[in-house]
Design a protein around this motif. Sequence first.
Motif, PDB file in Angstrom:
ATOM      1  N   GLU A  29      -0.171   4.032  -0.961  1.00 55.56           N
ATOM      2  CA  GLU A  29      -1.121   5.062  -0.393  1.00 55.56           C
ATOM      3  C   GLU A  29      -0.983   5.201   1.121  1.00 55.56           C
ATOM      4  O   GLU A  29      -1.563   6.393   1.432  1.00 55.56           O
ATOM      5  CB  GLU A  29      -2.671   4.870  -0.692  1.00 55.56           C
ATOM      6  N   SER A  79       0.799  -1.250   0.118  1.00 59.32           N
ATOM      7  CA  SER A  79       0.001   0.195   0.280  1.00 59.32           C
ATOM      8  C   SER A  79       0.807   1.335   0.083  1.00 59.32           C
ATOM      9  O   SER A  79       1.122   1.961   1.011  1.00 59.32           O
ATOM     10  CB  SER A  79      -0.854   0.156   1.267  1.00 59.32           C
ATOM     11  N   ARG A  81       3.560  11.833  -2.682  1.00 59.05           N
ATOM     12  CA  ARG A  81       4.135  10.897  -3.479  1.00 59.05           C
ATOM     13  C   ARG A  81       5.400  11.033  -4.181  1.00 59.05           C
ATOM     14  O   ARG A  81       6.277  10.403  -4.141  1.00 59.05           O
ATOM     15  CB  ARG A  81       3.272  10.459  -4.936  1.00 59.05           C
ATOM     16  N   GLU A 129      -1.760  15.047  -1.255  1.00 64.43           N
ATOM     17  CA  GLU A 129      -1.382  13.596  -1.771  1.00 64.43           C
ATOM     18  C   GLU A 129      -0.228  13.641  -2.777  1.00 64.43           C
ATOM     19  O   GLU A 129       0.604  12.654  -2.920  1.00 64.43           O
ATOM     20  CB  GLU A 129      -2.434  12.798  -2.087  1.00 64.43           C
ATOM     21  N   ARG A 161      -0.993   8.814   3.203  1.00 64.00           N
ATOM     22  CA  ARG A 161      -1.888   9.005   4.064  1.00 64.00           C
ATOM     23  C   ARG A 161      -1.049   9.597   5.180  1.00 64.00           C
ATOM     24  O   ARG A 161      -1.547  10.730   5.909  1.00 64.00           O
ATOM     25  CB  ARG A 161      -2.879   8.034   4.438  1.00 64.00           C
TER      26      ARG A 161
END
Length: 298
Positions: free
Chosen positions: A118, A116, A138, A134, A122
């Motif tokens: 992501e 994950s 990244r 966000e 988060r």
Amino acid sequence: MSLRSLISIYIVVSFGLALILDLILYNSLMTGGPYNPQNALMSSLAAMVWGLLRMYAPTAATALCLHLEGRSIRESIKRYVNFSRRTIKHFLLAPLIVYLAFGIFLLLSAVLGVLSIEKFVRIAVKESGGLINEDFARILLIAQLIVGYPAAITINSIYALGEEIGWRGYLFDLMGRKDDLRSTVVIGFIWGLWHSTAIVLLGHNYPSIRAAGIPLFTIMCIVFTTSMLRLTAISSSILPAVSLHGAINAIWGMTLFVAFPGEMVPNSLDEIYGGLGLIGIFSWLITAAIVLLATKKR
């Protein structure tokens, strides 16, 4: 002095100094008072100093053992470091092994369905208090991977040198400078257990599963040692192990933030199965096999 006596003295001194430093930091953290920015800064600085001093405990143990043997401390450490063109080449290439292991970890995590990216995004957004979005998070993930390399061969190597003088320098000497299974297990086992008081007292690497973290990290250190001893043997220097160690410290911690999407912060699930747990161990076993095959004598 016998081999057993020298190893015993080395263990008592390096473990004893590490324990003293762990107790000092533990006491400092326990009596730091309520949270405020100044206390947080002082705790961070104390942790940096603790890390530097602790990583040079093996150097202090090495110096004492060399003195007891009647060997020159300066000349012995100079021999462990042993600058040469081959050494520099392997020093610069060694951190790439961690990137390889990181890639294998991501692949295994994806196959097991726990990857994950992501999760990192988060956490980064939450920790920034909403100051970054966000997309920027990244980019930050990629940036951290890129910055990991120069950090590995500079500041992290300064820290790691203190340990490597002991583990892949003096102890490897005592083991006859043979990068075989016996040397790997003995050195890796001692190295892993050396972290035990930091794990138990400070939650180092395993804040949620402190007792179980000791055997996990000991196995991890044995697997790390496989590649480190091979690099030391083929370069006749600890420097490649130093930069590899520095890269592990710079990059590998990120594995805790890219797996197990249901958790916002690393916890027992990450610690048992993640980058410093079972998936991490298997990732490094595969990496070690690749390193051994790539450096196999023909």
